[in-house]
Design a protein around this motif. Sequence first.
Motif, PDB file in Angstrom:
ATOM      1  N   TYR A  33       0.842  -1.199   0.000  1.00 21.42           N
ATOM      2  CA  TYR A  33       0.000   0.000   0.000  1.00 21.42           C
ATOM      3  C   TYR A  33       0.880   1.254   0.000  1.00 21.42           C
ATOM      4  O   TYR A  33       0.654   2.183  -0.769  1.00 21.42           O
ATOM      5  N   LEU A  34       1.892   1.254   0.870  1.00 22.57           N
ATOM      6  CA  LEU A  34       2.785   2.412   0.946  1.00 22.57           C
ATOM      7  C   LEU A  34       3.628   2.569  -0.318  1.00 22.57           C
ATOM      8  O   LEU A  34       3.915   3.690  -0.745  1.00 22.57           O
ATOM      9  N   LEU A  35       4.027   1.454  -0.924  1.00 20.88           N
ATOM     10  CA  LEU A  35       4.789   1.536  -2.176  1.00 20.88           C
ATOM     11  C   LEU A  35       3.945   2.137  -3.299  1.00 20.88           C
ATOM     12  O   LEU A  35       4.441   2.911  -4.115  1.00 20.88           O
ATOM     13  N   ILE A  36       2.677   1.781  -3.325  1.00 20.98           N
ATOM     14  CA  ILE A  36       1.786   2.289  -4.379  1.00 20.98           C
ATOM     15  C   ILE A  36       1.384   3.736  -4.115  1.00 20.98           C
ATOM     16  O   ILE A  36       1.420   4.576  -5.013  1.00 20.98           O
ATOM     17  N   HIS A  37       0.975   4.037  -2.891  1.00 25.57           N
ATOM     18  CA  HIS A  37       0.394   5.339  -2.587  1.00 25.57           C
ATOM     19  C   HIS A  37       1.338   6.292  -1.857  1.00 25.57           C
ATOM     20  O   HIS A  37       1.004   7.474  -1.692  1.00 25.57           O
ATOM     21  N   GLY A  38       2.494   5.811  -1.416  1.00 24.97           N
ATOM     22  CA  GLY A  38       3.376   6.597  -0.555  1.00 24.97           C
ATOM     23  C   GLY A  38       3.770   7.953  -1.098  1.00 24.97           C
ATOM     24  O   GLY A  38       3.689   8.962  -0.397  1.00 24.97           O
ATOM     25  N   ARG A  39       4.205   8.003  -2.337  1.00 19.80           N
ATOM     26  CA  ARG A  39       4.637   9.287  -2.916  1.00 19.80           C
ATOM     27  C   ARG A  39       3.485  10.275  -2.968  1.00 19.80           C
ATOM     28  O   ARG A  39       3.642  11.446  -2.597  1.00 19.80           O
ATOM     29  N   LEU A  40       2.320   9.821  -3.430  1.00 15.39           N
ATOM     30  CA  LEU A  40       1.153  10.709  -3.493  1.00 15.39           C
ATOM     31  C   LEU A  40       0.742  11.175  -2.098  1.00 15.39           C
ATOM     32  O   LEU A  40       0.372  12.337  -1.906  1.00 15.39           O
ATOM     33  N   LEU A  41       0.796  10.281  -1.121  1.00 18.21           N
ATOM     34  CA  LEU A  41       0.448  10.653   0.250  1.00 18.21           C
ATOM     35  C   LEU A  41       1.421  11.697   0.792  1.00 18.21           C
ATOM     36  O   LEU A  41       1.020  12.666   1.439  1.00 18.21           O
ATOM     37  N   VAL A  60       3.367  13.831  -0.926  1.00 17.95           N
ATOM     38  CA  VAL A  60       3.372  15.093  -1.662  1.00 17.95           C
ATOM     39  C   VAL A  60       2.034  15.835  -1.554  1.00 17.95           C
ATOM     40  O   VAL A  60       2.001  17.039  -1.300  1.00 17.95           O
ATOM     41  N   ASN A  61       0.931  15.110  -1.742  1.00 21.16           N
ATOM     42  CA  ASN A  61      -0.379  15.768  -1.842  1.00 21.16           C
ATOM     43  C   ASN A  61      -1.411  15.319  -0.812  1.00 21.16           C
ATOM     44  O   ASN A  61      -2.540  15.798  -0.838  1.00 21.16           O
ATOM     45  N   GLY A 112      -7.123  22.623   7.906  1.00 20.11           N
ATOM     46  CA  GLY A 112      -6.942  22.859   6.480  1.00 20.11           C
ATOM     47  C   GLY A 112      -5.498  22.866   6.022  1.00 20.11           C
ATOM     48  O   GLY A 112      -5.228  22.921   4.831  1.00 20.11           O
ATOM     49  N   THR A 113      -4.543  22.802   6.958  1.00 20.97           N
ATOM     50  CA  THR A 113      -3.133  22.758   6.567  1.00 20.97           C
ATOM     51  C   THR A 113      -2.771  21.349   6.092  1.00 20.97           C
ATOM     52  O   THR A 113      -3.482  20.386   6.372  1.00 20.97           O
ATOM     53  N   ALA A 114      -1.672  21.256   5.403  1.00 22.74           N
ATOM     54  CA  ALA A 114      -1.239  19.963   4.854  1.00 22.74           C
ATOM     55  C   ALA A 114      -0.950  18.966   5.977  1.00 22.74           C
ATOM     56  O   ALA A 114      -0.389  19.315   7.006  1.00 22.74           O
ATOM     57  N   ALA A 115      -1.353  17.726   5.754  1.00 24.57           N
ATOM     58  CA  ALA A 115      -1.053  16.637   6.691  1.00 24.57           C
ATOM     59  C   ALA A 115       0.237  15.979   6.241  1.00 24.57           C
ATOM     60  O   ALA A 115       0.359  15.575   5.088  1.00 24.57           O
ATOM     61  N   ASP A 116       1.198  15.880   7.146  1.00 16.91           N
ATOM     62  CA  ASP A 116       2.475  15.290   6.756  1.00 16.91           C
ATOM     63  C   ASP A 116       2.359  13.768   6.658  1.00 16.91           C
ATOM     64  O   ASP A 116       1.446  13.155   7.197  1.00 16.91           O
ATOM     65  N   PHE A 117       3.312  13.192   5.945  1.00 19.54           N
ATOM     66  CA  PHE A 117       3.319  11.752   5.662  1.00 19.54           C
ATOM     67  C   PHE A 117       3.297  10.913   6.931  1.00 19.54           C
ATOM     68  O   PHE A 117       2.558   9.943   7.030  1.00 19.54           O
ATOM     69  N   GLN A 118       4.085  11.296   7.932  1.00 19.14           N
ATOM     70  CA  GLN A 118       4.144  10.527   9.178  1.00 19.14           C
ATOM     71  C   GLN A 118       2.786  10.506   9.875  1.00 19.14           C
ATOM     72  O   GLN A 118       2.361   9.476  10.382  1.00 19.14           O
ATOM     73  N   ARG A 119       2.112  11.640   9.917  1.00 18.46           N
ATOM     74  CA  ARG A 119       0.787  11.706  10.547  1.00 18.46           C
ATOM     75  C   ARG A 119      -0.192  10.785   9.817  1.00 18.46           C
ATOM     76  O   ARG A 119      -0.944  10.048  10.440  1.00 18.46           O
ATOM     77  N   ILE A 120      -0.166  10.834   8.502  1.00 17.75           N
ATOM     78  CA  ILE A 120      -1.093  10.013   7.718  1.00 17.75           C
ATOM     79  C   ILE A 120      -0.825   8.531   7.956  1.00 17.75           C
ATOM     80  O   ILE A 120      -1.753   7.751   8.181  1.00 17.75           O
ATOM     81  N   VAL A 121       0.446   8.143   7.933  1.00 18.27           N
ATOM     82  CA  VAL A 121       0.780   6.722   8.076  1.00 18.27           C
ATOM     83  C   VAL A 121       0.607   6.237   9.514  1.00 18.27           C
ATOM     84  O   VAL A 121      -0.075   5.243   9.768  1.00 18.27           O
TER      85      VAL A 121
END
Length: 179
Positions: A93-101, A103-104, A122-131
């Motif tokens: 999942y992270l390999l497929i979606h990681g870059r998009l998660l 960056v955007n 409304g501010t950007a969510a960082d990758f660590q928070r999302i994962v």
Amino acid sequence: MMNEPNDATTNSVTNPYMPPTSELTHIDDGGKPVLASLEKRLFAAIIDTLIIVMVTVVPLIVFFGGWQTYALKISQAGFLFTAGLSVVSFIIYLLIHGRLLAVNGQTVGKKLLKIKIVRSDGTAADFQRIVVFRLLPVYLVQLVPVIGGFIGLLDVLFIFRSSRQCIHDQIADTIVINA
């Protein structure tokens, strides 16, 4: 017979057969981001699930020689095998979606439907928070036999509140908005 004006200003009192008219405007709630619709979130989740199934489950079905053999192996598998499949699935999942998660704040499904994950303000969510706070709790809780599936369902059902936040959104302090 009475002559009635035939314009948009005629209301239902003078002409009960005329459709109602109104001016549609975008309500912005004072600069706050517009939450993604339930339909967009559902279809984005379906797209992301189909991608994972095609990349993980289908190869396993082929490896085991068919759906019945695969289903039998999975039903007889122990906790460690199931946990191992979940770890592999999470990595894929992270390999497929990681870059998009990163960056955007998007997965492939969210990008296709033009929605994204942001912080509640409304501010950007960082990758660590999302994962760590948004994805990982869902994966871990679904490993718990019997109750994991119910908690996963409860998580999804929370989307029907006015905030449109699932439990994983609340844990991560995120919302899904129109991109």
